[in-house]
Design an enzyme around this catalytic site. Structure first.
Site, short mmCIF file in Angstrom:
data_model
loop_
_atom_site.label_atom_id
_atom_site.label_comp_id
_atom_site.label_asym_id
_atom_site.label_seq_id
_atom_site.Cartn_x
_atom_site.Cartn_y
_atom_site.Cartn_z
N HIS A 101 -2.61 -6.04 -3.80
CA HIS A 101 -3.98 -5.65 -4.17
C HIS A 101 -4.09 -4.25 -4.77
O HIS A 101 -3.44 -3.31 -4.30
CB HIS A 101 -4.94 -5.82 -2.99
CG HIS A 101 -4.72 -4.89 -1.82
ND1 HIS A 101 -5.42 -3.72 -1.68
CD2 HIS A 101 -3.93 -4.98 -0.74
CE1 HIS A 101 -5.06 -3.13 -0.55
NE2 HIS A 101 -4.15 -3.87 0.05
N ASP B 107 -1.39 2.14 -0.09
CA ASP B 107 -1.87 0.81 0.34
C ASP B 107 -2.91 0.36 -0.67
O ASP B 107 -4.03 0.86 -0.65
CB ASP B 107 -2.46 0.91 1.74
CG ASP B 107 -3.21 -0.35 2.17
OD1 ASP B 107 -3.06 -1.39 1.51
OD2 ASP B 107 -3.97 -0.27 3.16
N ASP C 259 2.31 -6.14 0.84
CA ASP C 259 1.35 -5.11 1.24
C ASP C 259 2.07 -4.14 2.19
O ASP C 259 3.12 -4.46 2.75
CB ASP C 259 0.13 -5.75 1.90
CG ASP C 259 -1.14 -4.91 1.76
OD1 ASP C 259 -1.01 -3.68 1.51
OD2 ASP C 259 -2.24 -5.44 1.92
N HIS D 225 -4.27 4.42 5.48
CA HIS D 225 -5.73 4.65 5.38
C HIS D 225 -6.10 6.11 5.68
O HIS D 225 -7.24 6.41 6.03
CB HIS D 225 -6.53 3.68 6.28
CG HIS D 225 -6.61 2.29 5.72
ND1 HIS D 225 -7.45 1.32 6.21
CD2 HIS D 225 -5.96 1.72 4.68
CE1 HIS D 225 -7.31 0.21 5.50
NE2 HIS D 225 -6.40 0.43 4.58
N GLU E 141 -9.23 -7.05 -1.42
CA GLU E 141 -8.46 -7.18 -0.17
C GLU E 141 -9.04 -6.35 0.95
O GLU E 141 -9.11 -6.80 2.10
CB GLU E 141 -7.00 -6.78 -0.42
CG GLU E 141 -6.06 -7.15 0.73
CD GLU E 141 -6.04 -6.18 1.90
OE1 GLU E 141 -5.55 -6.54 2.97
OE2 GLU E 141 -6.50 -5.01 1.73
N GLU E 142 -9.48 -5.13 0.63
CA GLU E 142 -9.89 -4.20 1.70
C GLU E 142 -11.15 -4.65 2.44
O GLU E 142 -11.48 -4.11 3.48
CB GLU E 142 -10.07 -2.78 1.14
CG GLU E 142 -8.76 -2.09 0.71
CD GLU E 142 -7.84 -1.73 1.87
OE1 GLU E 142 -8.17 -2.00 3.03
OE2 GLU E 142 -6.75 -1.18 1.59
ZN LIG Z 1 -3.37 -3.23 1.94
#
Ligand SMILES: [Zn+2]
Length: 358
Positions: free
Chosen positions: A82, A200, A255, A335, A234-235
């Site tokens: 993603h 990410d 991922d 994150h 995706e998130e």
């Molecule tokens: Zn991810």
């Protein structure tokens, strides 16, 4: 050493850095999708299309191999990664002209304090700013600022524009719902480290693209037809719920792997995730991925991720009938202000190539 096609690591790094520097919070990822599409357009082996939701799907049809005399009877397989990231939208314009935010994905407020942002207006303008607590001045609030809760109520965007009222901010063209993108702060440091927000999953996307490039430039073709799904939601949990064609028999989600206390994963390897918070992956495909890593001497770990769900599971939940596995490069401080290492990206790229070619 493995006998997989060689990887152009300079290109991999440059592609990743360029992609990281394209703002792409979920819902505002068109430029990142366009950037990946431009890169993939040069590989004539691929047929590109978009889903209505805006994801990019590239098909590499193995039956089109010219002059190789082999055609696979096996059904196609798919990979997904993603380009969308955490971010925010304007929730409210405050009476002091500053912005209150509503978060996209799982942004922790403390991780964005003092970060630079771009606010993208619906009119196509972009305005610079930064995220601060509402008690930011040390000469006004002294130590009290450290007691301020880092949350929606107390964190605001200070715009780099002359505004001290809601009216003036609206006159800048800013409105509720406008996209707010946090600076990635990309830095390639010594010894192969890359630190940035949003590795990410841009590190995963870069690995998928690098694998396609290496296989194509070596004049090879996948052993069976492959769909590459570049996801843009995706998130928020439903990216690959649509867009994986139903004839795909297997799906490998690429991922990030979780690096930190209690985890097996590290930044110098790729990881096979056996279980995350949504549940367990497919034993048979896990076994196949492990065997490929062993055969090609790819440094890999197996791991369990505590707070994690993948686009593969989004497809499963949407009714997708595939064997599913999750692999990816180790990312420290996910994150948050993340960090990866080229060795982890190379391991992931090699693993993808092994999957494509075997
Ligand atoms: Zn991810």
């Amino acid at each position: 050493m493995n006998n997989l096609p060689s990887i152009d690591t300079n290109h991999l790094t440059k592609f990743l850095v360029d992609l990281l520097n394209i703002p792409s919070p979920t819902g505002f990822a068109e430029s990142a999708i366009a950037f990946v599409e431009k890169e993939l357009t040069q590989f004539k082996q691929l047929t590109l299309s978009h889903t209505r939701k805006g994801a990019l799907v590239a098909k590499w049809d193995a039956s089109k191999m010219i002059g190789r005399g082999m055609q696979s009877n096996l059904p196609p397989v798919a990979l997904t990664a993603h380009v969308d990231t955490l971010g925010a939208v304007v929730k409210e314009i405050k009476s002091n002209g500053r912005l209150r935010l509503s978060r996209i994905g799982g942004v922790q407020w403390n991780t964005i304090e003092t970060e630079g942002v771009w606010v993208f207006t619906s009119q196509g303008e972009k305005i610079r700013g930064s995220v601060l607590i509402d008690t930011a001045s040390g000469h006004i609030y002294g130590g009290a600022g450290s007691e301020t809760p880092r949350n929606e109520e107390h964190m605001e965007v200070r715009l780099d524009a002359r505004t001290t009222s809601e009216k003036e901010t609206r006159e800048l063209g800013i409105n509720i719902g406008d996209c707010v993108a946090f600076d990635p702060r990309v830095e390639v440091t010594q010894g192969g480290f890359i630190r940035s927000r949003f590795l990410d999953d841009k590190a995963g996307v870069a690995s998928v693209v690098a694998a396609i490039k290496s296989v194509a430039e070596a004049g090879l073709s996948p052993a069976r037809s492959v769909y590459f799904h570049i996801s843009n939601y995706e998130e928020v949990g439903h990216g690959a719920a649509a867009g994986i064609p139903s004839d795909a028999a297997e799906l490998v989600a690429v991922d990030m792997a979780v690096v930190g206390a209690g985890q097996e994963s590290d930044e110098f390897s790729a990881t096979l995730c056996v279980k995350d918070s949504a549940g367990v992956y497919h034993q048979g495909l896990n076994k196949k991925m492990r065997a490929l890593a062993e055969k090609h001497i790819i440094p890999y770990k197996t791991d369990v991720y505590p707070f994690y769900g993948s686009d593969g599971e989004a497809f499963w939940r949407a009714g997708g009938d595939v064997a599913l596995a999750l692999i990816g490069p180790g990312i420290d401080a996910s994150h948050n202000y993340e960090r990866a290492h080229m060795d982890g990206l190379i391991a992931t790229t090699n693993w993808i190539m092994a999957y494509l070619l075997d």
